[in-house]
Write a protein that holds these residues in place. Structure first.
Motif, PDB file in Angstrom:
ATOM      1  N   LYS A 187       0.836  -1.202   0.000  1.00 40.71           N
ATOM      2  CA  LYS A 187       0.000   0.000   0.000  1.00 40.71           C
ATOM      3  C   LYS A 187       0.870   1.251   0.000  1.00 40.71           C
ATOM      4  O   LYS A 187       0.583   2.228  -0.718  1.00 40.71           O
ATOM      5  N   ARG A 188       1.948   1.226   0.782  1.00 37.81           N
ATOM      6  CA  ARG A 188       2.872   2.365   0.824  1.00 37.81           C
ATOM      7  C   ARG A 188       3.532   2.565  -0.540  1.00 37.81           C
ATOM      8  O   ARG A 188       3.659   3.696  -1.033  1.00 37.81           O
ATOM      9  N   MET A 189       3.931   1.455  -1.172  1.00 41.14           N
ATOM     10  CA  MET A 189       4.566   1.529  -2.485  1.00 41.14           C
ATOM     11  C   MET A 189       3.601   2.058  -3.542  1.00 41.14           C
ATOM     12  O   MET A 189       3.985   2.855  -4.402  1.00 41.14           O
ATOM     13  N   GLU A 190       2.338   1.627  -3.465  1.00 37.26           N
ATOM     14  CA  GLU A 190       1.344   2.108  -4.424  1.00 37.26           C
ATOM     15  C   GLU A 190       1.063   3.595  -4.226  1.00 37.26           C
ATOM     16  O   GLU A 190       0.876   4.333  -5.197  1.00 37.26           O
ATOM     17  N   ASP A 191       1.051   4.047  -2.981  1.00 34.18           N
ATOM     18  CA  ASP A 191       0.848   5.474  -2.702  1.00 34.18           C
ATOM     19  C   ASP A 191       1.988   6.308  -3.273  1.00 34.18           C
ATOM     20  O   ASP A 191       1.765   7.398  -3.825  1.00 34.18           O
ATOM     21  N   LEU A 192       3.221   5.796  -3.156  1.00 29.16           N
ATOM     22  CA  LEU A 192       4.373   6.502  -3.700  1.00 29.16           C
ATOM     23  C   LEU A 192       4.305   6.568  -5.223  1.00 29.16           C
ATOM     24  O   LEU A 192       4.636   7.598  -5.829  1.00 29.16           O
ATOM     25  N   LYS A 193       3.860   5.450  -5.833  1.00 34.73           N
ATOM     26  CA  LYS A 193       3.709   5.446  -7.293  1.00 34.73           C
ATOM     27  C   LYS A 193       2.664   6.472  -7.734  1.00 34.73           C
ATOM     28  O   LYS A 193       2.834   7.158  -8.749  1.00 34.73           O
ATOM     29  N   LYS A 194       1.586   6.557  -6.960  1.00 34.08           N
ATOM     30  CA  LYS A 194       0.526   7.506  -7.285  1.00 34.08           C
ATOM     31  C   LYS A 194       1.033   8.940  -7.201  1.00 34.08           C
ATOM     32  O   LYS A 194       0.727   9.786  -8.068  1.00 34.08           O
ATOM     33  N   VAL A 195       1.818   9.231  -6.177  1.00 35.54           N
ATOM     34  CA  VAL A 195       2.383  10.572  -6.023  1.00 35.54           C
ATOM     35  C   VAL A 195       3.322  10.880  -7.183  1.00 35.54           C
ATOM     36  O   VAL A 195       3.319  11.993  -7.740  1.00 35.54           O
ATOM     37  N   ASP A 196       4.140   9.894  -7.575  1.00 36.13           N
ATOM     38  CA  ASP A 196       5.067  10.085  -8.700  1.00 36.13           C
ATOM     39  C   ASP A 196       4.301  10.392  -9.985  1.00 36.13           C
ATOM     40  O   ASP A 196       4.710  11.256 -10.776  1.00 36.13           O
ATOM     41  N   ARG A 197       3.195   9.675 -10.201  1.00 36.82           N
ATOM     42  CA  ARG A 197       2.402   9.911 -11.410  1.00 36.82           C
ATOM     43  C   ARG A 197       1.802  11.316 -11.409  1.00 36.82           C
ATOM     44  O   ARG A 197       1.782  12.008 -12.434  1.00 36.82           O
ATOM     45  N   GLU A 198       1.327  11.754 -10.245  1.00 33.05           N
ATOM     46  CA  GLU A 198       0.741  13.097 -10.148  1.00 33.05           C
ATOM     47  C   GLU A 198       1.786  14.171 -10.378  1.00 33.05           C
ATOM     48  O   GLU A 198       1.519  15.201 -11.023  1.00 33.05           O
TER      49      GLU A 198
END
Length: 296
Positions: free
Chosen positions: A277-288
């Protein structure tokens, strides 16, 4: 990196929530005499040779063997015992798995929680856990079907099929490692989000982070193998004595290690979920950030 983080987090959560170990221990102590009873009635601990009696008629010895009907009845009884044990084990595992997972999740947000409270949660939600475990175990079984077919085809082909056998065995190992995450991840998602449908997000989490999943599964398997090795001397003693009483003693003696195995696996599921979940949140932030044209 994610696999090591989740793996080390597992040990942290285990030590922080030592009181939760009582729950899988209770389950293991309940199942121990049931498994011992099943084992003590197994043909492997009984003579495989049909009982016979001899009578004399002059110089002729007449030998009377046990009937085929009685042997069939024994095997049928063993299958019924096995089926009953499987049902009881699945029900208890569903209750206690949810209870332990819920307790671990609560420890991340609350300073205190009660064992009775998480047990009530387990009793309320075990049907959902039962369904999830059945579905994801079935998925794991389907995944391992292809490697088994490869091994079978290779074995039938003789020397020419050696490559297929090796490839099949390698794939079986890889599927086994993958199955660790596949079977422990859905319940933490269900326990945190509260819906069965959300638990199927485990599939997307697994296949979008496959390297982390495989590394984590391998590390967890090493721990499980170590626990099983620790239990081996107890099992060996049982095999040497091969008596009904020893089977019960052995099962009870192994119960604490069985409980540790369950406790570690269920806790590992929570640690893995939180890390993914933490890794997915970081990926989401990177995409934004990429969409905004920002770089850090």
């Amino acid at each position: 990196m994610g696999a090591m983080s989740a793996f080390s987090k597992t040990f942290t959560l285990v030590t922080r929530n030592k009181k939760l170990y009582i729950l899988p221990l209770i389950m293991s102590l309940i199942l121990a005499p049931l498994s011992a009873y099943m084992l003590s009635n197994s043909p492997f601990l009984q003579s495989n040779t049909p009982k016979s009696s001899q009578t004399h008629s002059g110089n002729v010895i007449i030998e009377e063997h046990g009937s085929l009907t009685s042997e069939t009845a024994i095997k049928g009884g063993l299958l019924r015992i096995l089926a009953m044990y499987a049902v009881v084990a699945l029900l208890l595992a569903s209750i206690f798995q949810y209870s332990v997972v819920k307790g671990i999740l609560k420890s991340l947000t609350e300073s205190e929680y009660s064992l009775s409270g998480v047990m009530v949660d387990g009793l309320r939600h075990f049907p959902g856990v039962l369904v999830l475990n059945f579905i994801f175990t079935l998925i794991a079984f389907l995944l391992v079907t292809l490697p088994i077919l490869l091994v079978g085809l290779g074995a039938m082909a003789g020397n020419a099929g050696l490559i297929l056998v090796v490839l099949g065995l390698l794939l079986i190992v890889l599927v086994g490692i993958l199955s660790v995450s596949l079977t422990v991840l859905p319940v933490p998602i269900y326990a945190e989000r509260g819906s069965l449908g959300s638990a199927f997000d485990a599939l997307s989490l697994i296949f979008s982070n496959i390297r982390t999943i495989m590394a984590f599964g391998f590390l967890v398997l090493l721990v499980l193998v170590a626990i099983e090795i620790a239990a081996t001397p107890i099992a060996v003693i049982t095999q040497i004595t091969a008596s009904r009483g020893a089977v019960y003693i052995s099962a009870l003696a192994q119960a604490p290690l069985d409980a540790l195995l369950y406790f570690f696996m269920w806790t590992a599921g929570v640690a893995l979920y939180k890390e993914l979940k933490r890794m997915e949140d970081l990926k989401k932030v990177d995409r934004e950030l990429d969409e905004l044209g920002l770089e850090f």
